[in-house]
Design a protein around this motif. Sequence first.
Motif, mmCIF file in Angstrom:
data_model
loop_
_atom_site.group_PDB
_atom_site.id
_atom_site.type_symbol
_atom_site.label_atom_id
_atom_site.label_comp_id
_atom_site.label_asym_id
_atom_site.label_seq_id
_atom_site.Cartn_x
_atom_site.Cartn_y
_atom_site.Cartn_z
ATOM 1 N N UNK A 95 -57.574 -77.825 -8.704
ATOM 2 C CA UNK A 95 -57.266 -78.021 -7.289
ATOM 3 C C UNK A 95 -57.619 -79.460 -6.882
ATOM 4 N N UNK A 96 -58.743 -79.976 -7.422
ATOM 5 C CA UNK A 96 -59.151 -81.345 -7.098
ATOM 6 C C UNK A 96 -58.135 -82.354 -7.637
ATOM 7 N N UNK A 97 -57.593 -82.075 -8.829
ATOM 8 C CA UNK A 97 -56.594 -82.984 -9.409
ATOM 9 C C UNK A 97 -55.284 -82.905 -8.616
ATOM 10 N N UNK A 98 -54.896 -81.672 -8.264
ATOM 11 C CA UNK A 98 -53.625 -81.474 -7.556
ATOM 12 C C UNK A 98 -53.674 -82.095 -6.157
ATOM 13 N N UNK A 99 -54.705 -81.732 -5.383
ATOM 14 C CA UNK A 99 -54.751 -82.211 -3.997
ATOM 15 C C UNK A 99 -55.421 -83.580 -3.907
ATOM 16 N N UNK A 100 -55.967 -84.053 -5.012
ATOM 17 C CA UNK A 100 -56.612 -85.370 -5.114
ATOM 18 C C UNK A 100 -57.805 -85.520 -4.178
ATOM 19 N N UNK A 101 -58.439 -84.419 -3.836
ATOM 20 C CA UNK A 101 -59.692 -84.523 -3.088
ATOM 21 C C UNK A 101 -60.566 -83.304 -3.355
ATOM 22 N N UNK A 102 -61.825 -83.431 -2.976
ATOM 23 C CA UNK A 102 -62.753 -82.303 -3.076
ATOM 24 C C UNK A 102 -63.586 -82.324 -1.813
ATOM 25 N N UNK A 103 -63.538 -81.245 -1.041
ATOM 26 C CA UNK A 103 -64.232 -81.238 0.254
ATOM 27 C C UNK A 103 -65.118 -80.006 0.408
ATOM 28 N N UNK A 104 -65.861 -80.002 1.516
ATOM 29 C CA UNK A 104 -66.794 -78.912 1.782
ATOM 30 C C UNK A 104 -66.088 -77.575 2.051
ATOM 31 N N UNK A 105 -64.816 -77.639 2.441
ATOM 32 C CA UNK A 105 -64.064 -76.406 2.713
ATOM 33 C C UNK A 105 -64.143 -75.442 1.529
ATOM 34 N N UNK A 106 -64.060 -76.027 0.311
ATOM 35 C CA UNK A 106 -64.027 -75.180 -0.882
ATOM 36 C C UNK A 106 -65.366 -74.522 -1.197
ATOM 37 N N UNK A 107 -66.459 -75.012 -0.598
ATOM 38 C CA UNK A 107 -67.768 -74.408 -0.871
ATOM 39 C C UNK A 107 -68.213 -73.499 0.267
ATOM 40 N N UNK A 108 -67.473 -73.537 1.375
ATOM 41 C CA UNK A 108 -67.917 -72.806 2.554
ATOM 42 C C UNK A 108 -67.790 -71.292 2.363
ATOM 43 N N UNK A 109 -68.628 -70.532 3.061
ATOM 44 C CA UNK A 109 -68.602 -69.074 2.885
ATOM 45 C C UNK A 109 -67.258 -68.481 3.254
ATOM 46 N N UNK A 110 -66.517 -69.137 4.169
ATOM 47 C CA UNK A 110 -65.238 -68.547 4.556
ATOM 48 C C UNK A 110 -64.278 -68.525 3.355
ATOM 49 N N UNK A 111 -64.456 -69.474 2.425
ATOM 50 C CA UNK A 111 -63.639 -69.466 1.207
ATOM 51 C C UNK A 111 -63.999 -68.265 0.335
ATOM 52 N N UNK A 112 -65.288 -67.941 0.274
ATOM 53 C CA UNK A 112 -65.710 -66.764 -0.491
ATOM 54 C C UNK A 112 -65.121 -65.495 0.096
ATOM 55 N N UNK A 113 -64.977 -65.484 1.429
ATOM 56 C CA UNK A 113 -64.376 -64.326 2.083
ATOM 57 C C UNK A 113 -62.879 -64.276 1.828
ATOM 58 N N UNK A 114 -62.255 -65.462 1.871
ATOM 59 C CA UNK A 114 -60.815 -65.530 1.696
ATOM 60 C C UNK A 114 -60.390 -64.988 0.325
ATOM 61 N N UNK A 115 -61.179 -65.307 -0.701
ATOM 62 C CA UNK A 115 -60.797 -64.871 -2.046
ATOM 63 C C UNK A 115 -60.905 -63.349 -2.164
ATOM 64 N N UNK A 116 -61.853 -62.772 -1.425
ATOM 65 C CA UNK A 116 -61.944 -61.301 -1.411
ATOM 66 C C UNK A 116 -60.667 -60.737 -0.812
ATOM 67 N N UNK A 117 -60.223 -61.363 0.290
ATOM 68 C CA UNK A 117 -59.014 -60.898 0.961
ATOM 69 C C UNK A 117 -57.796 -61.003 0.039
#
Lengths: 288, 313
Positions: free
Chosen positions: B226-248
């Motif tokens: 994802x970092x290579x594709x979007x060419x960035x790495x941000x806090x969004x990917x570590x946030x708890x809402x991401x952990x919830x999203x993957x469950x969904x």
Amino acid sequence: MQALYGQLLLGLINGAFYALLSLGLAVIFGMLNVVNFAHGAFYMMGAFGAWFLLDRFGIGYWGALVLAPVALALVGMAFERTLLRLLAGLDHLYGMLLTFGFALALQGLFQISFGSAGIPYPVPEALQGGRNLGFMFLPNYRAWVILFSLIVCLLTWFAIERTRLGAYLRAATENPALLKAFGVNVRLMVTLTYGFGVGLAALAGVLAAPISQVRPLMGADFIIVVFAVVVIGGMGSIMGSVVTGFLLGVVEGLTKYFYPEASSTVIFVVMVLVLALRPNGFFGKAAR
Amino acid sequence: MTAGDRSSAFAGIACVAMVLAVAPWTGLVYPFFIMQAMCFAIFASAFNLLAGFGGLLPFGQAMFLGTGGYVCAHVAKMWGLPPEAAILLGVAAAAALGAASGAIAIRRQGIYFSMTTLALAQMVYFFYLQAPFTRGEDGIQSVPRGMLLGLLDLRSDTTLYYVVLAIFVFALLAVHRIVHSPFGAVLRAIRENEPRAMSLGYRPDDHKLIVFILSAALCGLAGAIKAIVSQNATLTDVHWSMSGEVILMALLGGMGTMLGPVLGAFMLVAMQQYLAQFGQWVTVLHGIIFMICVLVFRRGIVGEIAWRLKRAL
């Protein structure tokens, strides 16, 4: 020294909120076996309730302290009756996921309606100002928060551990089928318990309104710390969650003074240590 | 599970791969969107490996997604290493974090396990928020794509697309392989009846830890690509809402199915893409879908189809 006492006070106040919230979680978990992820959302709505009552109806802090928790307890009971109940008998994880979805929807709706910025809420007149204790200045409102939440926690403990109703409650936790056979309406007790836990969260929200700004996401991050508190204390005991809550608040306050960089992670570090040494938490019973 | 079941899931993976191979040529969808969705599909499949097949529902998989992304982005940008090295280091870092956090988390079961992983992930989030190398709120920007193995120029969107597709297929096959291996069979036995599996001589904790690390490594792989594709790495990917999203994602598609998480990931990424102008309503919609899935649709879309066809997909 002044700064140290200041941080200790802040720690105690945070501890009061941890205690109130983890107490509500523990009560709900004991009865329903559900980790109430919506707890943070109810906390937030408690604060919004206080603001709403003042803004629309001119009802002040003291009215809100009663009305907001009662109103939200009713909302919680309606939620339990209509939706959460449908999951009874299934894996407990589904209950957690349902309340998580509920919290997401609620927080989203509040963000749409009120934006993400904080709304200030005034400190009630009777509790403005503070007193000089000689070694530090103690704002009256903060003293009130600590004292009041301590009283609420102790009353809850007394109600559950020392009264007849509490005995029913503990019996229903142990063996609901047997209690039903004795003619006790366990379904009603489950609903009331959920309402009570939600009410405690809302009460914490009203208490927090004058200290922290009223924001749609005020509960979202806070509740994760409370989960860590719950893992540390174990959800098996009422007193356990109260003591752990206050204790961890103080630990956090001390960290803020001695090593501020770690203040946001210290509770999680404590959790890791506790899990390594005592997997069931300080006051926990064996894992289910 | 029979040999026929195994091959129908396998055929499903082949179908998905073929559709995705021709998708960019139809001009109907934006290739960047499919690449993003494939990253999330790997992420959701890795989550599913632990939750759907391992029976342990983690609430903190974002910590591995974010770690894979941050390490890959940092290595590619600051150390100037080629993408294959950056991706491998990202995966290794996620696996190492998985070993450390898994050893703690598997000490508890059920909801305690979920809460513990959530708390651990929040700790990792605060670490990345404060660590200087992640640049806090800004994130690591303009990550170079570089030359894969010195041969394939990832700056070409077409080349990148097929590399991502190949890694995506590899990840799905890896999950398929793990689930249908003897190890996967023991894992199912532990999920169904832990004391029984223990009495047969298996060590539940060892198996749980291994599947936890495997899932973490695959989450890290998703984050690194994802970092290579979007060419960035941000806090969004570590946030708890991401952990919830993957469950969904997994829940909507179908937990415990091979293709469900893939479908769920594509649906959620599409939702974000096309409903972006509605802002917070997307969060509300997520919450509502969550509740509907949990209340009336627990098998998920693929799970429901598989159940009707009486096949494992």
